[in-house]
Design a protein around this motif. Sequence first.
Motif, mmCIF file in Angstrom:
data_model
loop_
_atom_site.group_PDB
_atom_site.id
_atom_site.type_symbol
_atom_site.label_atom_id
_atom_site.label_comp_id
_atom_site.label_asym_id
_atom_site.label_seq_id
_atom_site.Cartn_x
_atom_site.Cartn_y
_atom_site.Cartn_z
ATOM 1 N N GLU A 172 -37.165 -63.157 -27.044
ATOM 2 C CA GLU A 172 -38.125 -64.062 -27.673
ATOM 3 C C GLU A 172 -37.548 -65.456 -27.888
ATOM 4 N N ILE A 173 -36.243 -65.555 -28.019
ATOM 5 C CA ILE A 173 -35.644 -66.881 -28.221
ATOM 6 C C ILE A 173 -35.896 -67.789 -27.022
ATOM 7 N N HIS A 174 -36.039 -67.199 -25.824
ATOM 8 C CA HIS A 174 -36.373 -67.991 -24.637
ATOM 9 C C HIS A 174 -37.831 -68.458 -24.705
ATOM 10 N N GLN A 175 -38.664 -67.662 -25.362
ATOM 11 C CA GLN A 175 -40.064 -68.049 -25.491
ATOM 12 C C GLN A 175 -40.208 -69.277 -26.382
ATOM 13 N N LEU B 81 -41.680 -74.972 -26.651
ATOM 14 C CA LEU B 81 -41.243 -76.355 -26.868
ATOM 15 C C LEU B 81 -41.433 -77.195 -25.616
ATOM 16 N N GLN B 82 -41.022 -76.674 -24.464
ATOM 17 C CA GLN B 82 -41.158 -77.434 -23.217
ATOM 18 C C GLN B 82 -42.626 -77.713 -22.908
ATOM 19 N N LEU B 83 -43.490 -76.755 -23.195
ATOM 20 C CA LEU B 83 -44.924 -76.938 -22.945
ATOM 21 C C LEU B 83 -45.487 -78.040 -23.836
ATOM 22 N N LEU B 84 -45.136 -78.019 -25.119
ATOM 23 C CA LEU B 84 -45.645 -79.038 -26.040
ATOM 24 C C LEU B 84 -45.128 -80.426 -25.675
ATOM 25 N N LEU B 85 -43.859 -80.502 -25.309
ATOM 26 C CA LEU B 85 -43.291 -81.803 -24.941
ATOM 27 C C LEU B 85 -43.894 -82.315 -23.638
ATOM 28 N N HIS B 86 -44.201 -81.398 -22.718
ATOM 29 C CA HIS B 86 -44.768 -81.815 -21.439
ATOM 30 C C HIS B 86 -46.115 -82.506 -21.647
ATOM 31 N N ASN C 51 -37.986 -69.236 -37.031
ATOM 32 C CA ASN C 51 -37.216 -69.683 -35.870
ATOM 33 C C ASN C 51 -37.857 -70.853 -35.144
ATOM 34 N N LEU C 52 -39.192 -70.866 -35.063
ATOM 35 C CA LEU C 52 -39.859 -71.884 -34.246
ATOM 36 C C LEU C 52 -39.979 -73.223 -34.965
ATOM 37 N N VAL C 53 -40.328 -73.212 -36.246
ATOM 38 C CA VAL C 53 -40.595 -74.471 -36.958
ATOM 39 C C VAL C 53 -39.397 -75.415 -36.920
ATOM 40 N N PRO C 54 -38.141 -74.964 -37.187
ATOM 41 C CA PRO C 54 -37.004 -75.901 -37.078
ATOM 42 C C PRO C 54 -36.817 -76.461 -35.681
ATOM 43 N N ILE C 55 -37.106 -75.649 -34.646
ATOM 44 C CA ILE C 55 -36.982 -76.138 -33.266
ATOM 45 C C ILE C 55 -37.985 -77.258 -33.018
ATOM 46 N N VAL D 285 -53.301 -75.100 -30.983
ATOM 47 C CA VAL D 285 -52.992 -74.063 -31.964
ATOM 48 C C VAL D 285 -52.134 -73.007 -31.278
ATOM 49 N N ILE D 286 -50.943 -72.766 -31.822
ATOM 50 C CA ILE D 286 -50.039 -71.742 -31.298
ATOM 51 C C ILE D 286 -50.292 -70.457 -32.076
ATOM 52 N N VAL D 287 -50.627 -69.393 -31.356
ATOM 53 C CA VAL D 287 -50.928 -68.114 -31.988
ATOM 54 C C VAL D 287 -49.877 -67.104 -31.565
ATOM 55 N N HIS D 288 -49.267 -66.464 -32.548
ATOM 56 C CA HIS D 288 -48.246 -65.457 -32.287
ATOM 57 C C HIS D 288 -48.689 -64.136 -32.899
ATOM 58 N N GLY D 289 -48.428 -63.058 -32.208
ATOM 59 C CA GLY D 289 -48.773 -61.747 -32.736
ATOM 60 C C GLY D 289 -48.676 -60.683 -31.662
ATOM 61 N N GLU D 290 -49.263 -59.534 -31.959
ATOM 62 C CA GLU D 290 -49.275 -58.428 -31.017
ATOM 63 C C GLU D 290 -50.716 -58.064 -30.719
ATOM 64 N N ALA D 291 -50.927 -56.941 -30.056
ATOM 65 C CA ALA D 291 -52.277 -56.594 -29.613
ATOM 66 C C ALA D 291 -53.305 -56.596 -30.745
ATOM 67 N N PRO D 292 -53.033 -55.993 -31.915
ATOM 68 C CA PRO D 292 -54.052 -56.009 -32.974
ATOM 69 C C PRO D 292 -54.367 -57.406 -33.491
#
Length: 876
Positions: A196-199, A204-209, A231-235, A280-287
């Motif tokens: 997930e750290i690669h995600q 980040l690359q997508l938003l900067l692009h 993890n994501l917010v500080p990045i 809007v970035i959405v994170h989660g699983e199937a449910p």
Amino acid sequence: MVLLKVLLLLLQIIHTEFHENVIKCPIREPIYSPYKYHNTGHIMIGETTSQMLLFFDQLSFNTYPTPDLESAMIITKNYQHVLAFIFAVTEINENPNILPNVSLGCYFSEGFFNQKKIYQNAMEFFSTQNTFVPNYKCDIETSLISVIAGQGSEYSHRLADILDLYKLPQFSYGDFAPTLKGQSHFPYSYRMAPNEIHQYDGILQLLLHFRWMWVGLMTMADNIGELFLKNLVPILFRNGICSAFTEKIATFNFFHEFFDAQQKWKETFLTLMQSKANTVIVHGEAPTMICLRGLLRQGEHDFEKAFGKVWVMTTLLDFIAVAMHRDWDVHIFQGALAFTTHSHEALGFQDFLQNLSPDLSKGDYFIQIFWEQVFGCSFPNSDFNRDSEETCTGKEKLERVPAPFFEMSMTGHSYSIYNAVYAVAHALDAWQSSRAKSKSRAKVESERLQYVDLKPWQLHHFLRNISFNNSAGESVHLNENGEFLMGFDITNVVSFPNKSFYRLKVGWMNPWIHSDKHFSIDEDVIVWNGIFNQVIPLSLCNDNCQPGYHKEKKEEEPFCCYNCVSCPKGKISDQTDMDYCTACQDGHYPNKDKKQCIPKAVTFLTYEEPLGMSLVIFIILSSFITTLVLGTFIKHHDTPIVKANNRDLTYTLLISLFFCPLCAFLFIGQPDKVMCLFRQIAFGIVFSVAVSCVLAKTITVVLAFMATKPGSNMRKWVGRKMTTSIVLCCSFIQAAICGIWLATSPPFPDVDMHSVPEEIELECNEGSVIMFYFVLGYMGFLAFVSFIVAFLARNLPDSFNEAKFITFSMLVFCSVWLSFVPTYLSTKGKYMVAVEIFSILTSTMGLQACIFFPKYYIIVLRPDLNKRNQLLRRKA
């Protein structure tokens, strides 16, 4: 957790100790369950995944908590994970080149999206079929060699807690976040999906692009969601991206919690709609998707506003639907960008799905539930779709099902499962080759028994760094850290009116590519939401600062919110959203809009330009007039008016006035070393001579009057010697000052790049400014003394008195040069030179007009007055 592990270790010891005394179990007919699937083989591979969401009534602790199966939500799309598992096992068993004479078996168990159920499923892997007795297996002719885990890092970690005790290889096709527990804690687990750290880096690359600097964050209200934000917010912060809002989607596990969750969904929807963030970035699983669709449904009348968002989905968040969503539109997700585990269509998988039928799938009772849910029909004596008016025929075609319910193309998770099964098969093949046994037919049965004796931990040596080519034509590699070297696909969701969608691959992100180009996206093929008219959407707190402006922080606002301020004078910004403006390099200046630097034009006062031509005309005119006056005076040198006040001194004054305007030629044209050395020196000395002559004439008038008094001793001072001494002495002092100037800090050619913003001025640097003002000051001093003496002598009773004319001439002269200083200092470039030339010409013509015009008028126009008796009569 520790107590559970100790219990499992004790059970394992008991199993090992009494293994030799195990009595063969009696043969039983398999009891099929809609939540399990079992297909016997010599080598067994287990799988646990989740397809059913179960909810309970509020717990009272009076009865055993049992789920309501009739109201269970079936995630029909996840059934493809099971089908990919079965397809891979079947394909391997039919392939004579892999594990010949040995069959693979598969065992599937339903997880119900319940983390506690994972522990039960794990223990069932070590129990006899249909008998839940952990560590006690009667069917020893089969051997469980690996397990393929379900989606989600929590499920993978909990399953690894059990499987690692047995050193059983576990393949996780969902996230396996090392931030929860390091990979070293689970040395027997293999990741089919990228860490997930690669995600985070991919997001980040997508938003900067796309320069999306103002984004919303949505995640589930659980530990995984907290970890994602942590993890994501500080990045994002370190890279200049702000979160417009952070919303946690409410979940519910019991029926009575649904209404509370629904109220929170309305609040979240209101925050979503009021935000200016278009991404809007959405994170989660199937449910999560089920809750998200329910959340967006709260504002069904504001759907048009929700269309104006670009949804960025993470890998585990799939576009799924349940029966209650059958009439819901998916157009709200049009243009969404989703990170998915890399996938490729496996050869024959489409045919496998098209030929799928409940009548042909023996032992798989879940297929009937799947069939009823996905087609909205029911089989006779169904426990799930009793109220359905349509009857299932078993001949329905899956390709007609909308994608949220089932996709015909192999998804990323299914592709990971497919590759995991093949990885196990190739590892087994490598283990068999290492045995170096004879391959004669007589030993086929013994070879099969060898697999029964194979211990799971023996397989790890062959799984590390394994490489193979799958039927999809791709090379699959598993590195020494247990990671499959496959990256992410970036897919674009294109929706259709029939409530289905299509995944369009628009990019990829592969962290294992050893170059700077590990992220790629083709923005030209992306189909955006119709509200954006195929223009790349913006997601900013405010509009971009255009070139020519720079950002200025707003007080009490996030750093992504700012004002746009025009660049200060002399600076530019040539890109959007510049933090500060930059100064142009030497030789350049900002254009009008302050967007770019333009090379400065090299300028100096030239003869060709109108200003230079005008000054040249006045120079020539002034010298011509002086020559005319001098010629007239020489012609009438014997007349009384010429003889008066020292004729030789008059000639000297006229000659110096002739050269005064000619000095201005040294100020016009491109400055060079000679011009710079002599122009101020020549101007100072020539004008000093002229003013010295005026001073001598004034003193002569005074001395002449005083000498006419009886008994005066002043007669000896009146004469040429005295006037010559005054002129020479005064001129010598100026020459001495100029000599000192040349000896200490002489003028030199210079370039002025800063005085005039748009020009490079070629000029003469005065060297020592103090000496320059000494020259002007001394010349002013002589003029002031002449003015004072002439003013005092203006009314002396003498027929030839020039004191009045000299007074006016010195008044003009002093006025010109007094006004010259501030004007000279306030101008720049060639206009500074023009000011000095104009002062030279004005003062020269002032002296000519005030001193010589009255005399010239009498000599030329009134010669009758140019007689001694006439002058004496005027006096009387």
